[in-house]
Scaffold this motif. Sequence first.
Motif, PDB file in Angstrom:
ATOM      1  N   ALA A 154      -1.814   9.894   4.153  1.00  0.00           N
ATOM      2  CA  ALA A 154      -1.201   8.771   3.435  1.00  0.00           C
ATOM      3  C   ALA A 154      -0.905   7.632   4.401  1.00  0.00           C
ATOM      4  O   ALA A 154      -0.529   7.854   5.558  1.00  0.00           O
ATOM      5  CB  ALA A 154       0.082   9.217   2.749  1.00  0.00           C
ATOM      6  N   TYR A 155      -1.077   6.408   3.919  1.00  0.00           N
ATOM      7  CA  TYR A 155      -0.808   5.209   4.717  1.00  0.00           C
ATOM      8  C   TYR A 155       0.270   4.376   4.034  1.00  0.00           C
ATOM      9  O   TYR A 155       0.338   4.314   2.800  1.00  0.00           O
ATOM     10  CB  TYR A 155      -2.084   4.377   4.887  1.00  0.00           C
ATOM     11  CG  TYR A 155      -3.096   4.975   5.834  1.00  0.00           C
ATOM     12  CD1 TYR A 155      -3.213   4.495   7.133  1.00  0.00           C
ATOM     13  CD2 TYR A 155      -3.914   6.025   5.437  1.00  0.00           C
ATOM     14  CE1 TYR A 155      -4.134   5.057   8.013  1.00  0.00           C
ATOM     15  CE2 TYR A 155      -4.832   6.600   6.310  1.00  0.00           C
ATOM     16  CZ  TYR A 155      -4.936   6.102   7.599  1.00  0.00           C
ATOM     17  OH  TYR A 155      -5.836   6.658   8.473  1.00  0.00           O
ATOM     18  N   VAL A 156       1.104   3.734   4.836  1.00  0.00           N
ATOM     19  CA  VAL A 156       2.164   2.885   4.305  1.00  0.00           C
ATOM     20  C   VAL A 156       2.328   1.664   5.212  1.00  0.00           C
ATOM     21  O   VAL A 156       2.234   1.765   6.433  1.00  0.00           O
ATOM     22  CB  VAL A 156       3.502   3.657   4.197  1.00  0.00           C
ATOM     23  CG1 VAL A 156       3.922   4.212   5.551  1.00  0.00           C
ATOM     24  CG2 VAL A 156       4.606   2.768   3.628  1.00  0.00           C
ATOM     25  N   PRO A 202     -11.919   9.178   6.959  1.00  0.00           N
ATOM     26  CA  PRO A 202     -12.473   9.670   5.697  1.00  0.00           C
ATOM     27  C   PRO A 202     -11.483  10.501   4.884  1.00  0.00           C
ATOM     28  O   PRO A 202     -11.737  10.786   3.705  1.00  0.00           O
ATOM     29  CB  PRO A 202     -13.669  10.522   6.147  1.00  0.00           C
ATOM     30  CG  PRO A 202     -13.306  10.960   7.537  1.00  0.00           C
ATOM     31  CD  PRO A 202     -12.560   9.803   8.129  1.00  0.00           C
ATOM     32  N   GLU A 203     -10.344  10.866   5.489  1.00  0.00           N
ATOM     33  CA  GLU A 203      -9.352  11.671   4.786  1.00  0.00           C
ATOM     34  C   GLU A 203      -8.232  10.826   4.179  1.00  0.00           C
ATOM     35  O   GLU A 203      -7.266  11.361   3.653  1.00  0.00           O
ATOM     36  CB  GLU A 203      -8.755  12.711   5.734  1.00  0.00           C
ATOM     37  CG  GLU A 203      -9.763  13.734   6.235  1.00  0.00           C
ATOM     38  CD  GLU A 203      -9.108  14.808   7.079  1.00  0.00           C
ATOM     39  OE1 GLU A 203      -7.864  14.776   7.234  1.00  0.00           O
ATOM     40  OE2 GLU A 203      -9.829  15.686   7.590  1.00  0.00           O
ATOM     41  N   ALA A 204      -8.368   9.506   4.245  1.00  0.00           N
ATOM     42  CA  ALA A 204      -7.332   8.628   3.681  1.00  0.00           C
ATOM     43  C   ALA A 204      -7.194   8.858   2.183  1.00  0.00           C
ATOM     44  O   ALA A 204      -8.178   8.781   1.436  1.00  0.00           O
ATOM     45  CB  ALA A 204      -7.681   7.174   3.958  1.00  0.00           C
ATOM     46  N   ALA A 205      -5.988   9.158   1.739  1.00  0.00           N
ATOM     47  CA  ALA A 205      -5.742   9.441   0.329  1.00  0.00           C
ATOM     48  C   ALA A 205      -5.190   8.232  -0.414  1.00  0.00           C
ATOM     49  O   ALA A 205      -5.564   7.970  -1.556  1.00  0.00           O
ATOM     50  CB  ALA A 205      -4.772  10.611   0.187  1.00  0.00           C
ATOM     51  N   CYS A 206      -4.283   7.485   0.241  1.00  0.00           N
ATOM     52  CA  CYS A 206      -3.640   6.369  -0.456  1.00  0.00           C
ATOM     53  C   CYS A 206      -3.012   5.409   0.541  1.00  0.00           C
ATOM     54  O   CYS A 206      -2.805   5.744   1.715  1.00  0.00           O
ATOM     55  CB  CYS A 206      -2.574   6.874  -1.430  1.00  0.00           C
ATOM     56  SG  CYS A 206      -1.238   7.808  -0.626  1.00  0.00           S
ATOM     57  N   PHE A 207      -2.717   4.222   0.038  1.00  0.00           N
ATOM     58  CA  PHE A 207      -1.982   3.229   0.821  1.00  0.00           C
ATOM     59  C   PHE A 207      -0.877   2.660  -0.045  1.00  0.00           C
ATOM     60  O   PHE A 207      -1.098   2.279  -1.197  1.00  0.00           O
ATOM     61  CB  PHE A 207      -2.896   2.100   1.289  1.00  0.00           C
ATOM     62  CG  PHE A 207      -2.146   0.958   1.928  1.00  0.00           C
ATOM     63  CD1 PHE A 207      -1.532   1.126   3.166  1.00  0.00           C
ATOM     64  CD2 PHE A 207      -2.016  -0.267   1.288  1.00  0.00           C
ATOM     65  CE1 PHE A 207      -0.817   0.093   3.758  1.00  0.00           C
ATOM     66  CE2 PHE A 207      -1.304  -1.300   1.875  1.00  0.00           C
ATOM     67  CZ  PHE A 207      -0.708  -1.125   3.109  1.00  0.00           C
TER      68      PHE A 207
END
Length: 443
Positions: A154-156, A202-207
């Motif tokens: 997850a990214y924020v 490639p494993e980024a789920a959301c921002f």
Amino acid sequence: MGSYVPNTDKEQQEMLKEAGYKSFEDMFSCIPDEDKLGRELDLPSGLSEMEASRKVEELSDKNVVYKHIFRGAGAYNHYIPAIVKSVTSKEEFVTSYTPYQAEISQGVLQSIFEYQTMMCELTGMDVANASHYDGGTAAAESIPMCKDRKHSVAYVSEATNPAVIQVMRTYCFGSNTKLVTVPVKDGLTDADQLKKMLEADPEAACFYLQQPNFFGNYEDAEKIGQIVHDAGAKFVMGVNPIALAIMKTPAECGADVAVGDGQPLGMPISYGGPYLGFMAVPKAMMRKLPGRIVGETTDDDGNRAFVLTLQAREQHIRREKASSNICSNQALCALTASVYMAAMGADGMANAATQSTSKAHYLKDQLENAGLKAAYKAEFFDEFVTVCPCSADAILSALAKHGILGGLPIADDQILWCATEMNSKADIDDVAAIVASVTGKEA
């Protein structure tokens, strides 16, 4: 405590043995002896009702109640129409709890349904739940919704309220999820850095993007949403419900999940709660929504009726497999938001939002005349950051002496200010005059 547990001494000993302890003292051996209560409490005798009331009043006199508030940072001082408390304080609503038995819970079920409907109108989404404890938990709960076997990071944005990021970290720690922060540039999320980070993962789920962000600035949400989707991740927006009355909805910006804190919708600041976390999604994400969703149907006689629907059964009977374990909600706070939105109407909410942003811009101009410099050039809603030529504490202390709660100090020389429809022009002029007396910019 053992006397309140409905099991025998023998059963307690068996449980201790199973857990690997010889006694209760052994189980609490990790607690330092100096922190343990090894004596009887020397408590005074009880007070009469009159004496207790008088004692509480004496204690309450120590509280500092500010007449004027210029601080936001997640909790906002908006006008609350009198009808809001008049409706929500009715016994039928205050005493109602879990609406599992639809036959005798039609009133509270309908109130939840109406709340969900209004939140969908406000966010532009198709479905809303009811509800989360506050905006921070709603933001954190959005992450498991976006994860799958191939996407687990997850990214924020670092332009998010630090308290919300902390809640997200806590949830991610518990679910063994990696949380990555995206840097800020000139008071806004660095879109170029975001693109590079997502393309390399490639494993980024959301921002997660806060709009307006913690510094009060409007982000280019549509551009950022496109970057997120191009990377194959989900786009989550945390939004201010009052700002939604005049800005583009999360749906218009392409968000997959819209979350936020409903506190501005009729809930007083109240020293931090209780508040309300809202969450809304498009139809494609409907079955991933945690918490309660009330649906409309008809009974055997064809009359309109309401029921709990689309609850994930894992939350109740297979909790180890559940993506969320929130099984309660803030029904009374959700009702408060509903009554507020109904009382204000679309025009009333737009008026409150317009007044807030207009007064915030006037406050910024006056503070600049008083010697404070705006930290950023970006467009903002009702909050903005200034850089002080002196310490932020000196300015805030001077304001406090006049019964004014100034902005939030976010650095030794930086203050995050906020203005709403509750702040008059005269109030703002008084703040500017006091600030000028501190900075030496008096006319």
